[in-house]
Design an enzyme around this catalytic site. Structure first.
Site, PDB file in Angstrom:
ATOM      1  N   GLY A   1       0.936  -1.149   0.077  1.00 20.71           N
ATOM      2  CA  GLY A   1      -0.161  -0.074   0.132  1.00 20.71           C
ATOM      3  C   GLY A   1       0.805   1.355   0.059  1.00 20.71           C
ATOM      4  O   GLY A   1       0.374   2.275   0.507  1.00 20.71           O
ATOM      5  N   ALA A   2       1.897   1.136  -1.061  1.00 16.69           N
ATOM      6  CA  ALA A   2       2.778   2.329  -0.613  1.00 16.69           C
ATOM      7  C   ALA A   2       2.965   3.344  -1.975  1.00 16.69           C
ATOM      8  O   ALA A   2       3.762   4.113  -2.164  1.00 16.69           O
ATOM      9  CB  ALA A   2       4.292   1.986  -0.765  1.00 16.69           C
TER      10      ALA A   2
ATOM     11  N   ARG B   1       0.968   5.935  -1.968  1.00 17.73           N
ATOM     12  CA  ARG B   1       0.814   7.210  -1.669  1.00 17.73           C
ATOM     13  C   ARG B   1       0.894   7.085   0.120  1.00 17.73           C
ATOM     14  O   ARG B   1       0.872   5.956   0.845  1.00 17.73           O
ATOM     15  CB  ARG B   1      -0.758   7.557  -1.931  1.00 17.73           C
ATOM     16  CG  ARG B   1      -1.809   6.713  -1.225  1.00 17.73           C
ATOM     17  CD  ARG B   1      -3.146   7.491  -1.950  1.00 17.73           C
ATOM     18  NE  ARG B   1      -4.414   6.912  -0.849  1.00 17.73           N
ATOM     19  CZ  ARG B   1      -5.499   6.753  -1.203  1.00 17.73           C
ATOM     20  NH1 ARG B   1      -5.907   7.044  -2.494  1.00 17.73           N
ATOM     21  NH2 ARG B   1      -6.365   6.128  -0.467  1.00 17.73           N
TER      22      ARG B   1
ATOM     23  N   VAL C   1      -3.478  -7.344  -1.466  1.00 20.49           N
ATOM     24  CA  VAL C   1      -2.974  -8.109  -0.276  1.00 20.49           C
ATOM     25  C   VAL C   1      -3.954  -9.121   0.566  1.00 20.49           C
ATOM     26  O   VAL C   1      -3.718  -9.895   1.145  1.00 20.49           O
ATOM     27  CB  VAL C   1      -2.225  -6.993   0.728  1.00 20.49           C
ATOM     28  CG1 VAL C   1      -1.074  -6.248   0.098  1.00 20.49           C
ATOM     29  CG2 VAL C   1      -3.376  -6.229   1.518  1.00 20.49           C
TER      30      VAL C   1
ATOM     31  N   SER D   1      -2.650   0.825  14.636  1.00 26.30           N
ATOM     32  CA  SER D   1      -3.105   2.014  15.104  1.00 26.30           C
ATOM     33  C   SER D   1      -3.528   2.186  16.507  1.00 26.30           C
ATOM     34  O   SER D   1      -3.665   1.360  17.185  1.00 26.30           O
ATOM     35  CB  SER D   1      -4.557   2.199  14.044  1.00 26.30           C
ATOM     36  OG  SER D   1      -5.355   3.435  14.424  1.00 26.30           O
TER      37      SER D   1
ATOM     38  N   TYR E   1     -12.578  -1.394  11.889  1.00 25.07           N
ATOM     39  CA  TYR E   1     -11.257  -0.863  11.807  1.00 25.07           C
ATOM     40  C   TYR E   1     -10.611  -1.152  13.094  1.00 25.07           C
ATOM     41  O   TYR E   1      -9.265  -1.665  13.006  1.00 25.07           O
ATOM     42  CB  TYR E   1     -11.449   0.494  11.303  1.00 25.07           C
ATOM     43  CG  TYR E   1      -9.826   1.192  11.285  1.00 25.07           C
ATOM     44  CD1 TYR E   1      -9.386   1.016  10.066  1.00 25.07           C
ATOM     45  CD2 TYR E   1      -9.241   1.965  12.419  1.00 25.07           C
ATOM     46  CE1 TYR E   1      -8.132   1.616   9.701  1.00 25.07           C
ATOM     47  CE2 TYR E   1      -8.046   2.325  12.163  1.00 25.07           C
ATOM     48  CZ  TYR E   1      -7.388   2.310  10.978  1.00 25.07           C
ATOM     49  OH  TYR E   1      -6.147   3.066  10.615  1.00 25.07           O
TER      50      TYR E   1
ATOM     51  N   ALA F   1      -9.611  -5.035  13.398  1.00 24.23           N
ATOM     52  CA  ALA F   1      -8.682  -5.465  12.592  1.00 24.23           C
ATOM     53  C   ALA F   1      -7.345  -5.115  12.940  1.00 24.23           C
ATOM     54  O   ALA F   1      -6.234  -5.788  13.062  1.00 24.23           O
ATOM     55  CB  ALA F   1      -9.017  -4.816  11.186  1.00 24.23           C
ATOM     56  N   LYS F   2      -7.326  -3.737  13.519  1.00 24.45           N
ATOM     57  CA  LYS F   2      -6.012  -3.149  14.027  1.00 24.45           C
ATOM     58  C   LYS F   2      -5.540  -3.959  15.354  1.00 24.45           C
ATOM     59  O   LYS F   2      -4.510  -4.300  15.475  1.00 24.45           O
ATOM     60  CB  LYS F   2      -6.091  -1.709  14.333  1.00 24.45           C
ATOM     61  CG  LYS F   2      -6.137  -1.017  13.038  1.00 24.45           C
ATOM     62  CD  LYS F   2      -5.010  -1.203  12.077  1.00 24.45           C
ATOM     63  CE  LYS F   2      -4.892  -0.257  10.924  1.00 24.45           C
ATOM     64  NZ  LYS F   2      -3.838  -0.855   9.960  1.00 24.45           N
TER      65      LYS F   2
ATOM     66  N   ILE G   1      -2.954  10.663  11.462  1.00 21.81           N
ATOM     67  CA  ILE G   1      -2.008  11.375  10.617  1.00 21.81           C
ATOM     68  C   ILE G   1      -2.591  12.071   9.235  1.00 21.81           C
ATOM     69  O   ILE G   1      -3.404  11.312   8.628  1.00 21.81           O
ATOM     70  CB  ILE G   1      -0.920  10.111   9.903  1.00 21.81           C
ATOM     71  CG1 ILE G   1      -0.268   9.396  11.209  1.00 21.81           C
ATOM     72  CG2 ILE G   1       0.300  10.707   9.154  1.00 21.81           C
ATOM     73  CD1 ILE G   1       0.447  10.370  12.176  1.00 21.81           C
TER      74      ILE G   1
HETATM   75  N1  LIG Z   1      -3.836   8.184   8.250  1.00 15.47           N
HETATM   76  C1  LIG Z   1      -3.964   7.927   9.586  1.00 15.47           C
HETATM   77  O1  LIG Z   1      -4.555   8.555  10.623  1.00 15.47           O
HETATM   78  C2  LIG Z   1      -3.482   6.445  10.166  1.00 15.47           C
HETATM   79  C3  LIG Z   1      -3.616   6.056  11.438  1.00 15.47           C
HETATM   80  C4  LIG Z   1      -3.412   5.076  12.037  1.00 15.47           C
HETATM   81  C5  LIG Z   1      -3.024   3.765  10.987  1.00 15.47           C
HETATM   82  N2  LIG Z   1      -3.058   4.246   9.728  1.00 15.47           N
HETATM   83  C6  LIG Z   1      -2.650   3.035   8.863  1.00 15.47           C
HETATM   84  O2  LIG Z   1      -1.748   3.455   8.044  1.00 15.47           O
HETATM   85  C7  LIG Z   1      -1.744   2.650   6.745  1.00 15.47           C
HETATM   86  C8  LIG Z   1      -1.605   3.633   5.647  1.00 15.47           C
HETATM   87  O3  LIG Z   1      -2.683   4.473   5.739  1.00 15.47           O
HETATM   88  P1  LIG Z   1      -2.721   5.890   5.036  1.00 15.47           P
HETATM   89  O4  LIG Z   1      -3.166   7.062   6.010  1.00 15.47           O
HETATM   90  O5  LIG Z   1      -1.507   6.148   4.276  1.00 15.47           O
HETATM   91  O6  LIG Z   1      -3.713   5.522   4.104  1.00 15.47           O
HETATM   92  P2  LIG Z   1      -3.868   5.887   2.276  1.00 15.47           P
HETATM   93  O7  LIG Z   1      -5.357   5.564   2.009  1.00 15.47           O
HETATM   94  O8  LIG Z   1      -3.546   7.316   2.074  1.00 15.47           O
HETATM   95  O9  LIG Z   1      -3.073   4.785   1.757  1.00 15.47           O
HETATM   96  C9  LIG Z   1      -3.312   3.563   1.795  1.00 15.47           C
HETATM   97  C10 LIG Z   1      -2.888   2.866   0.431  1.00 15.47           C
HETATM   98  O10 LIG Z   1      -3.021   1.324   0.703  1.00 15.47           O
HETATM   99  C11 LIG Z   1      -3.684   0.786  -0.718  1.00 15.47           C
HETATM  100  N3  LIG Z   1      -4.279  -0.499  -0.387  1.00 15.47           N
HETATM  101  C12 LIG Z   1      -5.649  -0.508  -0.149  1.00 15.47           C
HETATM  102  N4  LIG Z   1      -6.150  -1.589  -0.194  1.00 15.47           N
HETATM  103  C13 LIG Z   1      -5.198  -2.456  -0.652  1.00 15.47           C
HETATM  104  C14 LIG Z   1      -5.019  -3.633  -0.995  1.00 15.47           C
HETATM  105  N5  LIG Z   1      -6.155  -4.693  -0.555  1.00 15.47           N
HETATM  106  N6  LIG Z   1      -3.886  -4.268  -1.541  1.00 15.47           N
HETATM  107  C15 LIG Z   1      -2.670  -3.511  -1.656  1.00 15.47           C
HETATM  108  N7  LIG Z   1      -3.005  -2.127  -1.486  1.00 15.47           N
HETATM  109  C16 LIG Z   1      -4.171  -1.693  -0.918  1.00 15.47           C
HETATM  110  C17 LIG Z   1      -4.433   1.972  -1.368  1.00 15.47           C
HETATM  111  O11 LIG Z   1      -4.329   1.839  -2.732  1.00 15.47           O
HETATM  112  C18 LIG Z   1      -3.380   2.948  -0.698  1.00 15.47           C
HETATM  113  O12 LIG Z   1      -2.197   3.496  -1.709  1.00 15.47           O
HETATM  114  C19 LIG Z   1      -3.044   1.690   6.980  1.00 15.47           C
HETATM  115  O13 LIG Z   1      -2.852   0.621   7.325  1.00 15.47           O
HETATM  116  C20 LIG Z   1      -3.896   2.711   7.885  1.00 15.47           C
HETATM  117  O14 LIG Z   1      -4.751   2.048   8.572  1.00 15.47           O
HETATM  118  C21 LIG Z   1      -3.465   5.563   9.262  1.00 15.47           C
END
Ligand SMILES: NC(=O)c1ccc[n+]([C@@H]2O[C@H](COP(=O)([O-])OP(=O)(O)OC[C@H]3O[C@@H](n4cnc5c(N)ncnc54)[C@H](O)[C@@H]3O)[C@@H](O)[C@H]2O)c1
Length: 270
Positions: free
Chosen positions: A13-14, A16, A59, A164, A177, A180-181, A210
């Site tokens: 998921g990298a 973005r 994934v 998270s 959510y 899962a976390k 974030i």
């Molecule tokens: N942003 C926050 O506040 C926050 C807080 C705690 C945890 N997180 C966790 O951090 C991680 C990244 O979050 P983010 O904020 O960068 O989100 P984001 O939505 O900006 O990026 C998530 C990325 O995961 C990809 N993705 C989604 N489903 C997928 C799959 N089935 N297979 C492969 N790729 C997939 C998406 O296409 C996207 O590029 C996540 O696990 C999220 O739960 C985020």
């Protein structure tokens, strides 16, 4: 700036957000970086920006995951670091879910219907499939490569799982959510015990709020989130990326089974 020199790292998921920033910092620290995401085009754009490679797969699909790691084995022969970062909020394209979550923070709603009644079986399953199954499928497939090299330097091979603060604090309107976390944190501790005799470390990151695409649609909630955060602002992707660099590097060679939580003081522990 060479803490990950000679290492190969795959980040799911990298394309973005947090994953892309981790990929950038890993690359600057000398790692060969493989960007995974759902769309090969999106993954390739980020890979080109940081000088990495791109591989697409969902994934949550075990066959697709195994096929992707087979490509990793053929192209790179080794894998030192896996970051299980891919994730969804569950709000994607669901304006009702968005409103329900906002309702849990609003003081103006007299008798909100319980949000759990609106969680469909499909939404529940998808949340667990992407986060928890995805973390399991990718870890299992990555370990088939990681375990091939018997000359592992103690602590240098490692897995980082994206948890998270919601996995420990919980959150009304977000049962799927948070579940899962929470599962990812349990998976992290179990796998860390299982792999310690093999000198492979497993840790989690548990970010606070974030600013990424994932929460940008929840702008109405931001003032409340900021008010709950002792440091007084939302986090940036680099706040998580630098923590990932630390956990991935040999500087963390005695760290396993832990959850590191950059969260501005929103949740304090230990
Ligand atoms: N942003 C926050 O506040 C926050 C807080 C705690 C945890 N997180 C966790 O951090 C991680 C990244 O979050 P983010 O904020 O960068 O989100 P984001 O939505 O900006 O990026 C998530 C990325 O995961 C990809 N993705 C989604 N489903 C997928 C799959 N089935 N297979 C492969 N790729 C997939 C998406 O296409 C996207 O590029 C996540 O696990 C999220 O739960 C985020």
């Amino acid at each position: 700036m060479s803490r990950l020199q000679g290492k190969t790292a795959l980040i799911t998921g990298a394309a973005r957000g947090i994953g892309a920033k981790i990929a950038q910092r890993f690359s600057e620290e000398g790692a060969k970086v493989i960007i995974n995401d759902l769309s090969l085009d999106a993954a390739q754009i980020t890979a080109d920006q940081i000088g990495g490679s791109a591989l697409a797969c969902d994934v949550s699909d075990p066959q697709a995951v195994d096929a992707m790691f087979e490509q990793v084995r053929r192209k790179f022969d080794s894998l030192d670091i896996l970051v299980n970062n891919a994730g969804i909020s569950g709000l994607e394209g669901d304006s009702d879910a968005h409103e329900r979550l906002l309702g849990t923070y609003s003081e103006n709603i007299d008798e909100p219907e319980l949000p759990i009644f609106s969680v469909t079986n499909e939404a529940w399953s998808k949340m667990l499939a992407v986060h928890l199954n995805g973390t399991f499928f990718c870890s299992r497939a990555a370990l088939r490569i990681m375990m091939r090299h018997g000359d592992r330097i103690a602590g240098s091979t490692n897995i980082i799982n994206m948890g998270s603060i919601m996995g420990t604090a919980g959150g009304a309107g977000a049962v799927a959510y948070c579940s899962a976390k929470a599962g990812i944190l349990g998976f992290t501790r179990s796998l860390a015990r299982e792999l310690a005799p093999h000198k492979i470390r497993v840790n989690a990151l548990a970010p606070g709020h974030i600013y990424t695409d994932m929460i940008s649609s929840l702008e109405d909630m931001h003032p409340a989130l900021v008010a709950q955060t002792p440091l007084g602002h939302l986090g940036e992707t680099d706040d998580i990326a630098w923590a990932a660099v630390y956990l991935a590097s040999n500087e963390a060679k005695f760290v396993t089974g832990q959850a590191l939580s950059p969260n501005g003081g929103w949740h304090m522990s230990q």
